[in-house]
Design a protein around this motif. Structure first.
Motif, PDB file in Angstrom:
ATOM      1  N   PHE A  17       0.847  -1.189   0.000  1.00 14.60           N
ATOM      2  CA  PHE A  17       0.000   0.000   0.000  1.00 14.60           C
ATOM      3  C   PHE A  17       0.883   1.240   0.000  1.00 14.60           C
ATOM      4  O   PHE A  17       2.022   1.197   0.443  1.00 14.60           O
ATOM      5  N   GLY A  19       0.735   5.103   1.513  1.00 11.72           N
ATOM      6  CA  GLY A  19      -0.066   5.892   2.433  1.00 11.72           C
ATOM      7  C   GLY A  19       0.702   7.015   3.085  1.00 11.72           C
ATOM      8  O   GLY A  19       1.891   7.220   2.826  1.00 11.72           O
ATOM      9  N   HIS A  21       0.896   7.685   6.603  1.00  8.27           N
ATOM     10  CA  HIS A  21       0.963   7.456   8.040  1.00  8.27           C
ATOM     11  C   HIS A  21       2.375   7.778   8.524  1.00  8.27           C
ATOM     12  O   HIS A  21       3.352   7.481   7.851  1.00  8.27           O
ATOM     13  N   ILE A  36       2.123  -5.105   4.476  1.00  5.44           N
ATOM     14  CA  ILE A  36       1.372  -5.711   5.568  1.00  5.44           C
ATOM     15  C   ILE A  36       1.326  -7.218   5.369  1.00  5.44           C
ATOM     16  O   ILE A  36       1.019  -7.698   4.275  1.00  5.44           O
ATOM     17  N   LYS A  67      -7.450  -2.863   2.788  1.00  3.47           N
ATOM     18  CA  LYS A  67      -7.216  -1.657   1.989  1.00  3.47           C
ATOM     19  C   LYS A  67      -8.101  -0.512   2.473  1.00  3.47           C
ATOM     20  O   LYS A  67      -7.643   0.623   2.649  1.00  3.47           O
ATOM     21  N   PHE A  70      -6.822   0.704   5.835  1.00  2.27           N
ATOM     22  CA  PHE A  70      -5.544   1.390   5.651  1.00  2.27           C
ATOM     23  C   PHE A  70      -5.759   2.822   5.172  1.00  2.27           C
ATOM     24  O   PHE A  70      -5.062   3.739   5.599  1.00  2.27           O
ATOM     25  N   GLU A  71      -6.731   3.020   4.296  1.00  2.00           N
ATOM     26  CA  GLU A  71      -6.922   4.311   3.644  1.00  2.00           C
ATOM     27  C   GLU A  71      -7.899   5.243   4.354  1.00  2.00           C
ATOM     28  O   GLU A  71      -7.923   6.431   4.077  1.00  2.00           O
ATOM     29  N   LEU A  81      -2.186   1.958  13.417  1.00  2.00           N
ATOM     30  CA  LEU A  81      -2.683   1.474  12.124  1.00  2.00           C
ATOM     31  C   LEU A  81      -2.940  -0.032  12.185  1.00  2.00           C
ATOM     32  O   LEU A  81      -4.003  -0.511  11.777  1.00  2.00           O
ATOM     33  N   ILE A  85      -6.652  -1.993  11.848  1.00  2.40           N
ATOM     34  CA  ILE A  85      -6.938  -3.055  10.877  1.00  2.40           C
ATOM     35  C   ILE A  85      -7.460  -4.295  11.597  1.00  2.40           C
ATOM     36  O   ILE A  85      -8.437  -4.916  11.156  1.00  2.40           O
ATOM     37  N   VAL A 103       3.077  -4.759  10.272  1.00  2.00           N
ATOM     38  CA  VAL A 103       3.061  -3.576   9.411  1.00  2.00           C
ATOM     39  C   VAL A 103       4.506  -3.129   9.258  1.00  2.00           C
ATOM     40  O   VAL A 103       5.188  -2.851  10.246  1.00  2.00           O
TER      41      VAL A 103
END
Length: 128
Positions: A17, A19, A21, A36, A67, A70-71, A81, A85, A103
């Motif tokens: 992914f 992102g 973060h 992940i 997904k 995560f977003e 995070l 999840i 992660v």
């Protein structure tokens, strides 16, 4: 993790992914890649015996939820995070007994030549 060593599990590894973060301003502005890895514990006896997809959890549905989770929100910590999840997975999939998530930030802003920063969380359904 020894209590789960001999248990059934679905494994999804290396999910990628992009992102935003992180604690650093650069991470929030520029973003970065994340990886992940998941182990999802559930009893797969019925699915194995009957070959019935309804007796397990679809890998595609798991990926779609990861997904989405995560977003949907930005986190400073990959610990938060990962926990987010996990909670979303337990909410959606009643069959899940335990979850292990890793992660990874392969490009964490650290002065290292190779390697990555990562966290790993293991939770059973009763722990969230």
């Amino acid at each position: 993790m020894t209590q789960y060593a001999d248990k059934d599990r679905i494994v999804l590894a290396g999910l990628a992914f992009y992102g935003y973060h992180g604690v650093m301003m650069e991470e929030n502005a520029l973003g970065q890649r994340f990886r992940i890895d998941l182990e999802l514990g559930l009893d797969m006896d019925e699915a194995a015996r009957t070959d019935d997809v309804g007796a397990t959890i679809s890998y595609a549905h798991i990926y779609d939820l990861v997904k989405e989770a995560f977003e949907e929100k930005r986190f400073k910590l990959i610990e938060a995070l990962g926990y987010h999840i996990i909670t979303r997975l337990f909410e959606r999939f009643e069959r899940l007994e335990w979850i292990r998530i890793k992660v990874r930030k392969p490009e964490a802003p650290l002065p290292i030549v190779a390697g990555e920063a990562a966290i790993e969380i293991v939770r059973s359904r009763g722990q969230v």
